[in-house]
Write a protein that holds these residues in place. Sequence first.
Motif, PDB file in Angstrom:
ATOM      1  N   LYS A   1       0.846  -1.194   0.000  1.00 47.98           N
ATOM      2  CA  LYS A   1       0.000   0.000   0.000  1.00 47.98           C
ATOM      3  C   LYS A   1       0.880   1.241   0.000  1.00 47.98           C
ATOM      4  O   LYS A   1       2.067   1.163   0.332  1.00 47.98           O
ATOM      5  CB  LYS A   1      -0.983   0.007   1.165  1.00 47.98           C
ATOM      6  CG  LYS A   1      -0.447  -0.358   2.517  1.00 47.98           C
ATOM      7  CD  LYS A   1      -1.592  -0.550   3.523  1.00 47.98           C
ATOM      8  CE  LYS A   1      -1.104  -1.234   4.776  1.00 47.98           C
ATOM      9  NZ  LYS A   1      -2.150  -1.431   5.751  1.00 47.98           N
ATOM     10  N   PRO A   2       0.309   2.385  -0.402  1.00 51.56           N
ATOM     11  CA  PRO A   2       1.120   3.597  -0.477  1.00 51.56           C
ATOM     12  C   PRO A   2       1.602   4.066   0.902  1.00 51.56           C
ATOM     13  O   PRO A   2       0.993   3.733   1.927  1.00 51.56           O
ATOM     14  CB  PRO A   2       0.184   4.639  -1.104  1.00 51.56           C
ATOM     15  CG  PRO A   2      -1.178   4.081  -1.020  1.00 51.56           C
ATOM     16  CD  PRO A   2      -1.073   2.601  -0.814  1.00 51.56           C
ATOM     17  N   ILE A   3       2.678   4.831   0.886  1.00 54.72           N
ATOM     18  CA  ILE A   3       3.250   5.382   2.115  1.00 54.72           C
ATOM     19  C   ILE A   3       3.343   6.892   1.963  1.00 54.72           C
ATOM     20  O   ILE A   3       3.932   7.395   0.999  1.00 54.72           O
ATOM     21  CB  ILE A   3       4.656   4.808   2.376  1.00 54.72           C
ATOM     22  CG1 ILE A   3       4.586   3.294   2.542  1.00 54.72           C
ATOM     23  CG2 ILE A   3       5.283   5.468   3.607  1.00 54.72           C
ATOM     24  CD1 ILE A   3       5.943   2.610   2.551  1.00 54.72           C
ATOM     25  N   ASP A   4       2.727   7.620   2.888  1.00 52.66           N
ATOM     26  CA  ASP A   4       2.832   9.079   2.941  1.00 52.66           C
ATOM     27  C   ASP A   4       3.874   9.440   3.985  1.00 52.66           C
ATOM     28  O   ASP A   4       3.925   8.832   5.061  1.00 52.66           O
ATOM     29  CB  ASP A   4       1.501   9.718   3.346  1.00 52.66           C
ATOM     30  CG  ASP A   4       0.389   9.445   2.354  1.00 52.66           C
ATOM     31  OD1 ASP A   4       0.673   9.332   1.146  1.00 52.66           O
ATOM     32  OD2 ASP A   4      -0.776   9.341   2.795  1.00 52.66           O
ATOM     33  N   ILE A   5       4.689  10.438   3.684  1.00 51.96           N
ATOM     34  CA  ILE A   5       5.691  10.915   4.636  1.00 51.96           C
ATOM     35  C   ILE A   5       5.339  12.354   4.981  1.00 51.96           C
ATOM     36  O   ILE A   5       5.217  13.192   4.088  1.00 51.96           O
ATOM     37  CB  ILE A   5       7.110  10.804   4.045  1.00 51.96           C
ATOM     38  CG1 ILE A   5       7.353   9.345   3.709  1.00 51.96           C
ATOM     39  CG2 ILE A   5       8.146  11.385   5.002  1.00 51.96           C
ATOM     40  CD1 ILE A   5       8.708   8.948   3.316  1.00 51.96           C
ATOM     41  N   LYS A   6       5.144  12.609   6.276  1.00 52.05           N
ATOM     42  CA  LYS A   6       4.659  13.924   6.692  1.00 52.05           C
ATOM     43  C   LYS A   6       5.435  14.443   7.902  1.00 52.05           C
ATOM     44  O   LYS A   6       5.718  13.695   8.835  1.00 52.05           O
ATOM     45  CB  LYS A   6       3.179  13.839   7.077  1.00 52.05           C
ATOM     46  CG  LYS A   6       2.283  13.433   5.933  1.00 52.05           C
ATOM     47  CD  LYS A   6       0.839  13.436   6.337  1.00 52.05           C
ATOM     48  CE  LYS A   6      -0.015  13.085   5.127  1.00 52.05           C
ATOM     49  NZ  LYS A   6      -1.421  13.227   5.400  1.00 52.05           N
ATOM     50  N   ALA A   7       5.707  15.731   7.872  1.00 51.22           N
ATOM     51  CA  ALA A   7       6.323  16.398   9.017  1.00 51.22           C
ATOM     52  C   ALA A   7       5.238  16.750  10.026  1.00 51.22           C
ATOM     53  O   ALA A   7       4.127  17.114   9.639  1.00 51.22           O
ATOM     54  CB  ALA A   7       7.035  17.666   8.564  1.00 51.22           C
ATOM     55  N   ILE A   8       5.562  16.624  11.280  1.00 49.07           N
ATOM     56  CA  ILE A   8       4.660  17.054  12.347  1.00 49.07           C
ATOM     57  C   ILE A   8       5.025  18.496  12.693  1.00 49.07           C
ATOM     58  O   ILE A   8       6.181  18.780  13.006  1.00 49.07           O
ATOM     59  CB  ILE A   8       4.817  16.161  13.605  1.00 49.07           C
ATOM     60  CG1 ILE A   8       4.434  14.727  13.292  1.00 49.07           C
ATOM     61  CG2 ILE A   8       4.003  16.702  14.765  1.00 49.07           C
ATOM     62  CD1 ILE A   8       2.994  14.527  12.935  1.00 49.07           C
ATOM     63  N   PRO A   9       4.068  19.414  12.628  1.00 50.09           N
ATOM     64  CA  PRO A   9       4.377  20.809  12.951  1.00 50.09           C
ATOM     65  C   PRO A   9       4.859  20.961  14.397  1.00 50.09           C
ATOM     66  O   PRO A   9       4.566  20.130  15.260  1.00 50.09           O
ATOM     67  CB  PRO A   9       3.038  21.533  12.756  1.00 50.09           C
ATOM     68  CG  PRO A   9       2.167  20.593  12.003  1.00 50.09           C
ATOM     69  CD  PRO A   9       2.678  19.213  12.254  1.00 50.09           C
ATOM     70  N   ALA A  10       5.582  22.030  14.642  1.00 51.96           N
ATOM     71  CA  ALA A  10       6.184  22.276  15.959  1.00 51.96           C
ATOM     72  C   ALA A  10       5.160  22.231  17.093  1.00 51.96           C
ATOM     73  O   ALA A  10       5.468  21.754  18.182  1.00 51.96           O
ATOM     74  CB  ALA A  10       6.910  23.619  15.954  1.00 51.96           C
ATOM     75  N   GLU A  11       3.943  22.691  16.844  1.00 52.03           N
ATOM     76  CA  GLU A  11       2.941  22.712  17.928  1.00 52.03           C
ATOM     77  C   GLU A  11       2.393  21.326  18.283  1.00 52.03           C
ATOM     78  O   GLU A  11       1.709  21.156  19.281  1.00 52.03           O
ATOM     79  CB  GLU A  11       1.791  23.676  17.593  1.00 52.03           C
ATOM     80  CG  GLU A  11       0.956  23.299  16.388  1.00 52.03           C
ATOM     81  CD  GLU A  11       1.508  23.880  15.084  1.00 52.03           C
ATOM     82  OE1 GLU A  11       0.774  23.814  14.091  1.00 52.03           O
ATOM     83  OE2 GLU A  11       2.643  24.369  15.061  1.00 52.03           O
ATOM     84  N   HIS A  12       2.689  20.316  17.498  1.00 51.62           N
ATOM     85  CA  HIS A  12       2.237  18.950  17.759  1.00 51.62           C
ATOM     86  C   HIS A  12       3.412  17.985  17.743  1.00 51.62           C
ATOM     87  O   HIS A  12       3.380  16.972  17.054  1.00 51.62           O
ATOM     88  CB  HIS A  12       1.221  18.499  16.699  1.00 51.62           C
ATOM     89  CG  HIS A  12       0.003  19.341  16.638  1.00 51.62           C
ATOM     90  ND1 HIS A  12      -0.947  19.359  17.621  1.00 51.62           N
ATOM     91  CD2 HIS A  12      -0.412  20.220  15.697  1.00 51.62           C
ATOM     92  CE1 HIS A  12      -1.901  20.207  17.292  1.00 51.62           C
ATOM     93  NE2 HIS A  12      -1.601  20.751  16.133  1.00 51.62           N
ATOM     94  N   GLN A  13       4.456  18.294  18.471  1.00 49.77           N
ATOM     95  CA  GLN A  13       5.672  17.496  18.404  1.00 49.77           C
ATOM     96  C   GLN A  13       5.508  16.090  18.969  1.00 49.77           C
ATOM     97  O   GLN A  13       4.769  15.870  19.931  1.00 49.77           O
ATOM     98  CB  GLN A  13       6.817  18.205  19.120  1.00 49.77           C
ATOM     99  CG  GLN A  13       7.380  19.329  18.289  1.00 49.77           C
ATOM    100  CD  GLN A  13       7.837  18.872  16.912  1.00 49.77           C
ATOM    101  OE1 GLN A  13       8.757  18.094  16.781  1.00 49.77           O
ATOM    102  NE2 GLN A  13       7.188  19.379  15.877  1.00 49.77           N
TER     103      GLN A  13
END
Length: 162
Positions: free
Chosen positions: A40-52
């Motif tokens: 299945k596909p894989i998404d790569i995402k950064a977590i913003p600073a306010e939700h570390q």
Amino acid sequence: MTVADDIQASAQAAITRLELSAARRDLAGLVSCVATVYGKPIDIKAIPAEHQLKATGLWVDFPDRGVVLYRSTDPVAYQRFSVLHELGHIVAGHSGCDLLPDEAVGPVAGARTVRKRIPNTDVPTDSISMETFEELVAEETAYEFLRWLVTRPTNPAEDAFA
């Protein structure tokens, strides 16, 4: 056998599952190979600073896709290695992270906490937990991914002039 031997063997088995010889030698090519093995596909995402994240990275296994999260506040090289570590979990066939969202997001663990999790690898494998073993396999697999990403493939015709 020691933990180190078993970690190396498990990481090599995970790498062997991928068809890296035909892949584009960049992160997108690697993610594509891992997604093929994962199914299945894989998404790569950064977590913003306010939700570390407390963890440096996290893989969430959804029914239709995988999502690899990493901390946006870490240095870029560390972010990339965290992504490679999470891809290591996926290709090694580990289960998704068992952290609940409330546990995963919050203050970052101190370096002393992280260091305590790294056991002596010259001991028998059955002397450490499965969770610790899987973390070490993902780490070794990430190093192998990094080696693959930075090593230029050789061309026999060019080798004569190298």
